[in-house]
Design a protein around this motif. Structure first.
Motif, PDB file in Angstrom:
ATOM      1  N   ASP A   1      37.808  50.160  43.762  1.00  0.00           N
ATOM      2  CA  ASP A   1      39.074  49.425  43.788  1.00  0.00           C
ATOM      3  C   ASP A   1      38.880  48.075  43.125  1.00  0.00           C
ATOM      4  OD1 ASP A   1      40.510  51.295  45.684  1.00  0.00           O
ATOM      5  OD2 ASP A   1      38.854  50.643  46.974  1.00  0.00           O
ATOM      6  N   MET A   2      39.906  47.622  42.399  1.00  0.00           N
ATOM      7  CA  MET A   2      39.945  46.265  41.870  1.00  0.00           C
ATOM      8  C   MET A   2      40.988  45.487  42.662  1.00  0.00           C
ATOM      9  SD  MET A   2      39.686  46.821  37.728  1.00  0.00           S
ATOM     10  CE  MET A   2      41.059  47.999  37.648  1.00  0.00           C
ATOM     11  N   MET A   3      40.627  44.319  43.136  1.00  0.00           N
ATOM     12  CA  MET A   3      41.523  43.522  43.974  1.00  0.00           C
ATOM     13  C   MET A   3      41.970  42.244  43.275  1.00  0.00           C
ATOM     14  SD  MET A   3      39.701  44.069  47.644  1.00  0.00           S
ATOM     15  CE  MET A   3      39.710  45.689  48.406  1.00  0.00           C
ATOM     16  N   VAL A   4      41.723  42.171  41.969  1.00  0.00           N
ATOM     17  CA  VAL A   4      42.128  41.006  41.178  1.00  0.00           C
ATOM     18  C   VAL A   4      42.767  41.489  39.889  1.00  0.00           C
ATOM     19  CG1 VAL A   4      40.393  39.413  42.106  1.00  0.00           C
ATOM     20  CG2 VAL A   4      39.820  40.870  40.144  1.00  0.00           C
ATOM     21  N   LYS A   5      43.457  40.588  39.219  1.00  0.00           N
ATOM     22  CA  LYS A   5      44.063  40.929  37.934  1.00  0.00           C
ATOM     23  C   LYS A   5      43.710  39.864  36.908  1.00  0.00           C
ATOM     24  CE  LYS A   5      48.643  39.067  39.137  1.00  0.00           C
ATOM     25  NZ  LYS A   5      48.317  38.501  40.442  1.00  0.00           N
ATOM     26  N   VAL A   6      43.876  40.212  35.645  1.00  0.00           N
ATOM     27  CA  VAL A   6      43.533  39.310  34.546  1.00  0.00           C
ATOM     28  C   VAL A   6      44.334  38.012  34.677  1.00  0.00           C
ATOM     29  CG1 VAL A   6      43.644  39.004  32.044  1.00  0.00           C
ATOM     30  CG2 VAL A   6      42.869  41.181  33.002  1.00  0.00           C
ATOM     31  N   GLY A   7      43.638  36.894  34.525  1.00  0.00           N
ATOM     32  CA  GLY A   7      44.259  35.580  34.611  1.00  0.00           C
ATOM     33  C   GLY A   7      44.180  34.949  35.984  1.00  0.00           C
ATOM     34  N   GLN A   8      43.749  35.713  36.972  1.00  0.00           N
ATOM     35  CA  GLN A   8      43.703  35.197  38.346  1.00  0.00           C
ATOM     36  C   GLN A   8      42.527  34.234  38.530  1.00  0.00           C
ATOM     37  OE1 GLN A   8      44.073  38.322  41.242  1.00  0.00           O
ATOM     38  NE2 GLN A   8      43.291  37.053  42.929  1.00  0.00           N
ATOM     39  N   ILE A   9      42.769  33.147  39.270  1.00  0.00           N
ATOM     40  CA  ILE A   9      41.709  32.221  39.658  1.00  0.00           C
ATOM     41  C   ILE A   9      41.091  32.751  40.946  1.00  0.00           C
ATOM     42  CG2 ILE A   9      41.170  29.851  40.349  1.00  0.00           C
ATOM     43  CD1 ILE A   9      42.134  29.896  37.531  1.00  0.00           C
ATOM     44  N   VAL A  10      39.773  32.831  41.001  1.00  0.00           N
ATOM     45  CA  VAL A  10      39.098  33.323  42.207  1.00  0.00           C
ATOM     46  C   VAL A  10      38.114  32.287  42.707  1.00  0.00           C
ATOM     47  CG1 VAL A  10      39.384  35.772  41.651  1.00  0.00           C
ATOM     48  CG2 VAL A  10      37.364  34.553  40.824  1.00  0.00           C
ATOM     49  N   LYS A  11      37.823  32.380  44.006  1.00  0.00           N
ATOM     50  CA  LYS A  11      36.892  31.458  44.650  1.00  0.00           C
ATOM     51  C   LYS A  11      35.578  32.171  44.943  1.00  0.00           C
ATOM     52  CE  LYS A  11      38.045  27.857  45.557  1.00  0.00           C
ATOM     53  NZ  LYS A  11      37.987  26.675  44.653  1.00  0.00           N
ATOM     54  N   ARG A  12      34.538  31.390  45.052  1.00  0.00           N
ATOM     55  CA  ARG A  12      33.228  31.914  45.441  1.00  0.00           C
ATOM     56  C   ARG A  12      33.344  32.638  46.784  1.00  0.00           C
ATOM     57  NH1 ARG A  12      28.394  27.551  45.998  1.00  0.00           N
ATOM     58  NH2 ARG A  12      26.755  28.816  46.939  1.00  0.00           N
ATOM     59  N   GLY A  13      32.837  33.876  46.829  1.00  0.00           N
ATOM     60  CA  GLY A  13      32.884  34.668  48.050  1.00  0.00           C
ATOM     61  C   GLY A  13      34.161  35.446  48.252  1.00  0.00           C
ATOM     62  N   GLN A  14      35.129  35.312  47.342  1.00  0.00           N
ATOM     63  CA  GLN A  14      36.380  36.073  47.448  1.00  0.00           C
ATOM     64  C   GLN A  14      36.129  37.520  47.064  1.00  0.00           C
ATOM     65  OE1 GLN A  14      39.700  34.283  45.400  1.00  0.00           O
ATOM     66  NE2 GLN A  14      40.769  36.240  45.153  1.00  0.00           N
ATOM     67  N   GLN A  15      36.693  38.460  47.831  1.00  0.00           N
ATOM     68  CA  GLN A  15      36.520  39.869  47.480  1.00  0.00           C
ATOM     69  C   GLN A  15      37.309  40.193  46.226  1.00  0.00           C
ATOM     70  OE1 GLN A  15      37.140  42.694  50.634  1.00  0.00           O
ATOM     71  NE2 GLN A  15      36.728  44.448  49.304  1.00  0.00           N
ATOM     72  N   VAL A  16      36.644  40.822  45.256  1.00  0.00           N
ATOM     73  CA  VAL A  16      37.293  41.170  43.985  1.00  0.00           C
ATOM     74  C   VAL A  16      37.407  42.682  43.794  1.00  0.00           C
ATOM     75  CG1 VAL A  16      36.588  39.017  42.880  1.00  0.00           C
ATOM     76  CG2 VAL A  16      35.110  41.028  42.677  1.00  0.00           C
ATOM     77  N   GLY A  17      36.733  43.454  44.643  1.00  0.00           N
ATOM     78  CA  GLY A  17      36.784  44.898  44.516  1.00  0.00           C
ATOM     79  C   GLY A  17      35.927  45.564  45.571  1.00  0.00           C
TER      80      GLY A  17
END
Length: 199
Positions: free
Chosen positions: A110-126
């Motif tokens: 699973d992917m839990m992010v999309k192109v252009g999204q800002i993410v934080k350290r430790g955030q689940q991305v998939g």
């Protein structure tokens, strides 16, 4: 570091360090089944497996190693399946210079992010996957110094100018001073792959 002339950019915050992409923050419950190898048989990153082996880690969380911007999040099929690439900016304590790197998270269920999204350290991305049963479940994980690579891994020399040993990189930059300013992060550096361009 290659020049990224005539590329678009975004103002982003620098990360204050890097953690492991599984078993956050220290890869607890995981082992590195394969590492970086730039000579044949080539392996451009690391394969992280759950301690139980096989598909025991199927669906387990995958985390962003730092604060960054998602530049790629597509199902490219073939030997890859779902792939997320996140770009990070950090200040190298040795030189004081701002540097950038890309981290690739491959074979995700699973992917839990999309192109252009800002993410934080430790955030689940998939979540960890097996590319529709092609492999035992694991995370294929790469870090690149060269921001042009994207999915074109044979487009650059197989050397440590372009590639990083992920574990060594994370250890080296585990804790960085918080840098409150924002910097211009280069974007638009990937060639098209399977009809996708990325950010």
């Amino acid at each position: 570091m290659p020049a990224y002339a005539q590329q678009k950019s975004a103002r982003v915050a620098l990360t204050d360090g890097f953690d492991y992409p599984v078993g956050k923050p220290d890869a607890a419950g995981y082992y590195k089944a394969r590492g970086l190898r730039l000579r044949p048989p080539v392996h451009f990153g690391e394969d992280w497996n759950g301690a139980g082996g096989g598909d025991s880690d199927m669906g387990a969380p995958v985390y962003s190693i730092g604060d960054g911007v998602v530049t790629w999040a597509y199902d490219v099929h073939q030997g890859w399946g779902n792939v997320v690439i996140i770009r990070y900016g950090y200040r190298d304590p040795a030189s004081g210079q701002v540097r950038f790197c890309d981290a690739l998270y491959g074979h995700l269920r699973d992917m839990m992010v999309k192109v252009g999204q800002i993410v934080k350290r430790g955030q689940q991305v998939g979540t960890i996957g097996n590319n529709r049963g092609m492999y035992a479940a694991h995370l294929h994980f790469e870090i690149r110094h060269n921001l042009n690579i994207g999915m074109q891994r044979e487009s650059v020399e197989r050397d440590m100018t372009n590639w990083a040993d992920p574990t060594e990189f994370i250890k080296r930059y585990r804790r960085l001073n918080r840098d409150w300013g924002k910097v211009a992060m280069p974007l638009g550096t990937y060639q098209e792959y399977q009809g996708f361009k990325g950010l």
